[in-house]
Design an enzyme around this catalytic site. Structure first.
Site, mmCIF file in Angstrom:
data_model
loop_
_atom_site.group_PDB
_atom_site.id
_atom_site.type_symbol
_atom_site.label_atom_id
_atom_site.label_comp_id
_atom_site.label_asym_id
_atom_site.label_seq_id
_atom_site.Cartn_x
_atom_site.Cartn_y
_atom_site.Cartn_z
ATOM 1 C CG PHE A 76 1.892 -16.438 -8.935
ATOM 2 C CD1 PHE A 76 1.449 -15.567 -9.482
ATOM 3 C CD2 PHE A 76 1.693 -17.663 -9.309
ATOM 4 C CE1 PHE A 76 0.599 -15.612 -10.651
ATOM 5 C CE2 PHE A 76 1.133 -17.828 -10.445
ATOM 6 C CZ PHE A 76 0.348 -16.884 -11.079
ATOM 7 C CB SER A 102 -7.463 -15.255 -14.539
ATOM 8 O OG SER A 102 -7.263 -16.241 -13.964
ATOM 9 C CE LYS A 103 -2.672 -14.301 -7.792
ATOM 10 N NZ LYS A 103 -2.828 -14.501 -6.447
ATOM 11 N NE ARG A 104 -8.974 -21.337 -10.834
ATOM 12 C CZ ARG A 104 -10.189 -21.111 -10.042
ATOM 13 N NH1 ARG A 104 -11.246 -21.103 -10.734
ATOM 14 N NH2 ARG A 104 -9.931 -20.952 -8.819
ATOM 15 N N GLY A 159 -1.809 -17.921 -15.996
ATOM 16 C CA GLY A 159 -0.623 -18.604 -15.662
ATOM 17 C C GLY A 159 0.571 -17.666 -15.121
#
Length: 490
Positions: free
Chosen positions: A13, A241-243, A246
């Site tokens: 995203f 971080s996306k990981r 979230g």
């Protein structure tokens, strides 16, 4: 001519850090009369997803800033291969037939100190051509100067003069073994072809820039000017971080919670940049007029979210300021979809009448479903009967107030003035203070003590709804009076 680009990869995203990069590119372009280019860097076929691409456009379209030209890297592969071939023919790249390297051209040999494979680097052109013609897979690598070594230099508009010795740069890949370009090659080939004059991107790309300067040189193109932006980090100092973090780092999370795009843009601009004065709430025009590289900080910027609260308090405060300043009719139109999405029935006329009563109480558009939910339901959720008791009063006083209201309200004019006059007169006839009259009615019609102004709220609810809820409160007192009296005696 000034030309800048924003080049997201559709592998997740739209990150708020990427959104800030887009905004800074856009502001610099608009301030200086240049061209804003959106280039989708989608050459990583294995990681690209349509959902990610949709998220990028959803986020960018919500920001409503726009761009002047649009491209997709995947449609420019011939250019990338021609650029790589030209570099190879100039003797500035070589084929690496090492089997492990043929799997993934982006990864170096094992060992942190690896810079190049002498056996492949020094392979003769004849031997290289023969092995390639036989179909042996290879990675095409840049031939980084070793003897003599030299410094690669560039001036960064934020971090100043930068230098790195070629003795510390590995022979990086230009083409993978399947013939697809690496990020370094594709990005530089496109930047040169699109005549990009300024590259404005995150500080995490700064070390890549030394490789990119080499590619521009080998391709015979003048390198753009560079400006690297400080990173956005979590409260613990780790990179957002996306990981790890979230949805909290997704632009659409802010949109779906009810942030206004202009407030969100304003917030992101203040992360790592300052107009060099005390201004915080700034219009789009203000931001364009004030933006410069000189205002960008070198330190990373903290987004102050918590585990139980995903939004930075500064972002929420700015959003509330924009909400309060927005014309009522425009705000009502933005609130209506949130009300309907929550499953409530809402008519535009009622929403328009309600909006001026609640806009000081909402910080996010989504707050409307908790601040004013009582307006849109047929039946109020259960509330504690004790809430009906006025200050320095008792349940009997609450019952007298509600019964008196039930008697006089059918004849009252349901406007601010009409309701105030009727209820103040009723308080006088009961020999109680106005506040003692108002609280039981407020709880009866709203289901809570903390509610918008009473008279305007009753006018929005309407006479029938108010009388029905007041009657319901009287019945609730009758049903709970024995229990409450027993508790009082104990």
């Amino acid at each position: 001519m000034l030309r800048v680009r924003f080049a997201p990869s559709p592998t997740g995203f739209l990150h708020i850090g990427s959104a800030r990069t887009f905004i800074f590119n856009w502001l610099y372009t608009r301030r200086n009369g240049g061209t804003m280019i959106l280039r989708i860097d989608d050459t990583d076929i294995e990681r690209n997803t349509q959902a990610s691409l949709d998220s990028i456009f959803d986020g960018l379209n919500w920001l409503d800033l726009g761009w002047d030209e649009q491209y997709r890297q995947s449609e420019r592969l011939d250019l990338h291969r021609k650029t790589a071939a030209a570099i190879f023919e100039r003797g500035m790249a070589y084929r690496d037939f090492t089997p492990t390297e043929a799997d993934d051209g982006e990864k170096s040999h094992s060992g942190a100190a690896w810079l190049f494979n002498p056996g492949m680097r020094e392979l003769s052109r004849e031997a290289s051509d023969r092995r390639a013609a036989a179909g042996e897979p290879f990675v095409l690598r840049y031939l980084v100067p070793r003897d003599p070594v030299r410094d690669i230099r560039f001036s960064d508009a934020v971090y100043g003069e930068q230098a790195k010795s070629t003795a510390d740069i590995e022979d990086f890949a230009l083409l993978r073994s399947d013939g697809t370009p690496t990020y370094h090659l594709a990005s530089c080939a496109d930047d040169a072809d699109l005549r990009i004059s300024h590259i404005i991107r995150g500080q995490d790309h700064l070390t890549n820039t030394f490789k990119h300067v080499l590619i521009f040189e080998a391709a015979g193109s003048e390198a753009p000017r560079f400006a690297h932006l400080p990173l956005l980090v979590a409260p613990d100092g780790t990179k957002l971080s996306k990981r790890k973090h979230g949805p909290v780092v997704s632009v659409t999370t802010y949109r779906d919670a009810g942030f206004l795009p202009q407030a969100f843009i304003n917030f992101l601009c203040l992360l790592g940049w300052s107009p060099k004065d005390d201004r915080e709430k700034m219009s789009r025009r203000d931001l364009i007029d004030a933006f410069s590289f000189e205002g960008i900080n070198k330190s990373n910027a903290v987004v102050n979210f918590k585990e139980d609260d995903p939004f930075d308090p500064k972002a929420v405060w700015l959003n509330s300021q924009y909400i309060f300043a927005m014309p009522v009719d425009e705000l009502a139109g933005l609130l209506l979809p949130f009300v309907r999405k929550a499953g409530f029935r809402a008519e535009p006329g009622k929403m328009l009448a309600l909006t001026p009563l609640i806009r000081e109480r909402i910080k996010l558009l989504g707050d409307v479903t908790t601040v004013a939910d009582f307006v849109f339901v047929d039946e109020l959720p259960p509330y504690d009967t004790a809430e009906l008791i006025p200050q320095k009063g008792d349940l009997a006083m609450a019952q007298r107030v509600l019964e008196r209201a039930r008697d006089i309200l059918p004849a009252a004019e349901f406007s601010h003035q009409g309701l105030e006059e009727a209820l103040r007169a009723a308080a006088g006839s009961l020999g109680i203070k106005a506040g003692q009259m108002f609280q039981p009615i407020r709880v009866a019609v709203c289901g809570r003590k903390n509610a918008p102004p009473l008279f305007e709220t009753m006018a929005v609810l309407g006479k029938d709804t108010c009388l029905k809820r007041i009657e319901g409160a009287i019945q609730q007192i009758h049903e709970n009076e024995p229990r409450m009296n027993a508790n009082a005696r104990e």
